[in-house]
Scaffold this active site. Structure first.
Site, PDB file in Angstrom:
ATOM      1  N   HIS A 205       0.838  -1.192   0.000  1.00 34.33           N
ATOM      2  CA  HIS A 205       0.000   0.000   0.000  1.00 34.33           C
ATOM      3  C   HIS A 205       0.875   1.244   0.000  1.00 34.33           C
ATOM      4  O   HIS A 205       1.814   1.362   0.784  1.00 34.33           O
ATOM      5  CB  HIS A 205      -0.906   0.021   1.236  1.00 34.33           C
ATOM      6  CG  HIS A 205      -1.716   1.276   1.376  1.00 34.33           C
ATOM      7  ND1 HIS A 205      -1.594   2.140   2.444  1.00 34.33           N
ATOM      8  CD2 HIS A 205      -2.670   1.824   0.563  1.00 34.33           C
ATOM      9  CE1 HIS A 205      -2.430   3.156   2.301  1.00 34.33           C
ATOM     10  NE2 HIS A 205      -3.088   2.991   1.169  1.00 34.33           N
ATOM     11  N   SER A 206       0.581   2.159  -0.918  1.00 33.63           N
ATOM     12  CA  SER A 206       1.162   3.494  -0.903  1.00 33.63           C
ATOM     13  C   SER A 206       2.686   3.434  -0.977  1.00 33.63           C
ATOM     14  O   SER A 206       3.241   2.890  -1.931  1.00 33.63           O
ATOM     15  CB  SER A 206       0.679   4.242   0.352  1.00 33.63           C
ATOM     16  OG  SER A 206       0.928   5.614   0.255  1.00 33.63           O
ATOM     17  N   GLN A 207       3.391   3.956   0.039  1.00 34.81           N
ATOM     18  CA  GLN A 207       4.850   3.962   0.033  1.00 34.81           C
ATOM     19  C   GLN A 207       5.421   2.583  -0.265  1.00 34.81           C
ATOM     20  O   GLN A 207       6.426   2.446  -0.964  1.00 34.81           O
ATOM     21  CB  GLN A 207       5.376   4.445   1.389  1.00 34.81           C
ATOM     22  CG  GLN A 207       6.903   4.460   1.493  1.00 34.81           C
ATOM     23  CD  GLN A 207       7.410   4.316   2.915  1.00 34.81           C
ATOM     24  OE1 GLN A 207       6.728   3.755   3.771  1.00 34.81           O
ATOM     25  NE2 GLN A 207       8.602   4.827   3.174  1.00 34.81           N
ATOM     26  N   GLY A 209       4.371   0.341  -2.129  1.00 30.86           N
ATOM     27  CA  GLY A 209       4.208  -0.148  -3.498  1.00 30.86           C
ATOM     28  C   GLY A 209       5.547  -0.405  -4.161  1.00 30.86           C
ATOM     29  O   GLY A 209       5.760  -1.436  -4.811  1.00 30.86           O
ATOM     30  N   HIS A 345      -7.670   7.173   0.136  1.00 28.78           N
ATOM     31  CA  HIS A 345      -6.427   6.394   0.075  1.00 28.78           C
ATOM     32  C   HIS A 345      -6.405   5.204   1.033  1.00 28.78           C
ATOM     33  O   HIS A 345      -5.771   4.198   0.752  1.00 28.78           O
ATOM     34  CB  HIS A 345      -5.259   7.339   0.375  1.00 28.78           C
ATOM     35  CG  HIS A 345      -3.905   6.752   0.134  1.00 28.78           C
ATOM     36  ND1 HIS A 345      -3.569   6.089  -1.026  1.00 28.78           N
ATOM     37  CD2 HIS A 345      -2.788   6.733   0.920  1.00 28.78           C
ATOM     38  CE1 HIS A 345      -2.305   5.697  -0.962  1.00 28.78           C
ATOM     39  NE2 HIS A 345      -1.815   6.068   0.218  1.00 28.78           N
TER      40      HIS A 345
END
Length: 372
Positions: A205-207, A209, A345
């Site tokens: 997730h997010s960072q 990725g 998000h």
């Protein structure tokens, strides 16, 4: 056949709501010792929480890596007390590994070795995650409806969520190096007691990725699939939200991956502009033709999931296109296109979280299972 499939799904959902009998253990991987001081200290270690349902029915475990300022608790439980993604996956028969990134939370931070930290303010969290519709920092933000509670300081759900945020390393490059070092050890270790290696499904997730891309690249034979929830992007630069600076010099990562033909430095990745949207400070880049291929990642099927009201709605298509151009098999699902609306998000914490995990993620994993 359809009846039994629907019945099985219904039973799994009910089990998630009631809780699934499982065992819990934890361990650490990746630590090294700094011996420059009079007495050595450990650093670089990564906390791993292992949840094993009483009846493991899925062939591949799930490894969850959280995003910036977060921890593995993101999917372990929910701030509104309803079933979590961990509950759902356990009910489906998955063994789970939930990590805290090195130098974060239960993975000890060493101030003399690990570098400076950043901390999220309440304004940052409200405007980007929990109450984005009140700030409208990007066009899609007004569509946000799924956060439980009002998403602002003083609301008990927000206060519990904000209390769980953890300072994280400022340097994305340093974070990438640490997670690659510890993460590859984890992948090597999972299933070491079994007759053969145990590949995993990575959930990022997010960072994190970019950490999924790095670990898939480093251990393609140990990663069966990657599910990337709004992975950090877009390629080569930041967009929508400051700082508006160059980033991810290797396209979608801070540190090198294996390209074919090979490169010796990030400067060898020639790029071209696909589109520009000055209203949200977004420039979409791709490689200039002929595009170098991500030789190892190309072996791994990828699902990218993007929410309707997130800032990622602006640029995730660009990230998916970059990966596809580099030979990666990416299925990119924008949630509103499959009838799931109102998410920002932190989709796995929002009110329709089970709809997303059941009808998007698990459905995709089921669909590709015969190819894994």
């Amino acid at each position: 056949m359809l009846f039994w499939a629907l019945l099985s799904a219904a039973l799994a959902t009910a089990a998630a709501a009631q809780g699934t009998l499982h065992t819990r253990s934890y361990f650490y991987v990746g630590q090294t010792y700094n011996t420059t001081a009079p007495a050595a200290i450990a650093h670089g270690q990564m906390y791993v929480e292992r949840l094993t349902p009483a009846n493991v029915t899925q062939p591949y475990p799930l490894v969850f890596i959280h995003g910036r300022e977060m921890t593995g608790t993101n999917i372990l439980a929910t701030i509104d007390g309803e079933p979590s993604w961990a509950d759902y996956f356990l009910a489906q028969g998955y063994e789970l590994y939930l990590v805290d990134q090195p130098a974060r939370a239960r993975s000890a931070y060493q101030a003399s070795l690990d570098g400076p930290l950043s901390t999220l303010t309440t304004l940052y969290v409200e405007s980007r995650f929990t109450a984005v519709e009140l700030f409208n920092l990007w066009p899609q933000a007004a569509l946000h409806t799924q956060w439980p509670g009002n998403g602002s300081v003083g609301d008990s759900i927000f206060d519990n969520f904000y209390a769980a945020t953890i300072p994280s390393l400022v340097s994305e490059e340093e974070s990438s190096k640490k997670i690659k070092a510890a993460g590859t050890v984890l992948l090597d270790q999972i299933g070491v007691h079994l007759p053969s290696v145990q590949p995993v499904i990575l959930l990022t997730h997010s960072q994190s990725g970019q950490f999924g891309w790095l670990l898939g690249d480093a251990r393609p034979n140990l990663v069966k699939a990657i599910v990337a929830l709004e992975p950090i992007g877009p390629p080569f630069t930041n967009a929508v939200l400051p700082p508006f600076i160059a980033a991810r010099p290797f396209g979608v990562t801070e540190i090198p991956m294996v390209y074919s033909p090979p490169i010796n430095s990030a400067d060898e990745l020639r790029r071209e502009v696909v589109s520009v949207d000055a209203s949200v400070n977004f420039t979409c880049f791709r490689q200039a033709s002929p595009a170098r291929q991500l030789a190892n990642l190309a072996k791994i099927p990828v699902l990218m999931v993007s929410s309707e009201a997130s800032y990622h709605a602006v640029y995730d298509n660009c990230t998916a296109d970059y990966l596809q151009q580099a030979g990666v098999s990416v299925t990119h699902i924008n949630l509103p296109e499959v009838g799931i609306h109102g998410n920002a998000h932190m989709m796995f914490m929002e009110m329709n979280r089970i709809d997303i995990v059941e009808n998007v993620i698990q459905q995709w994993l089921t669909n590709i299972s015969s190819f894994l």
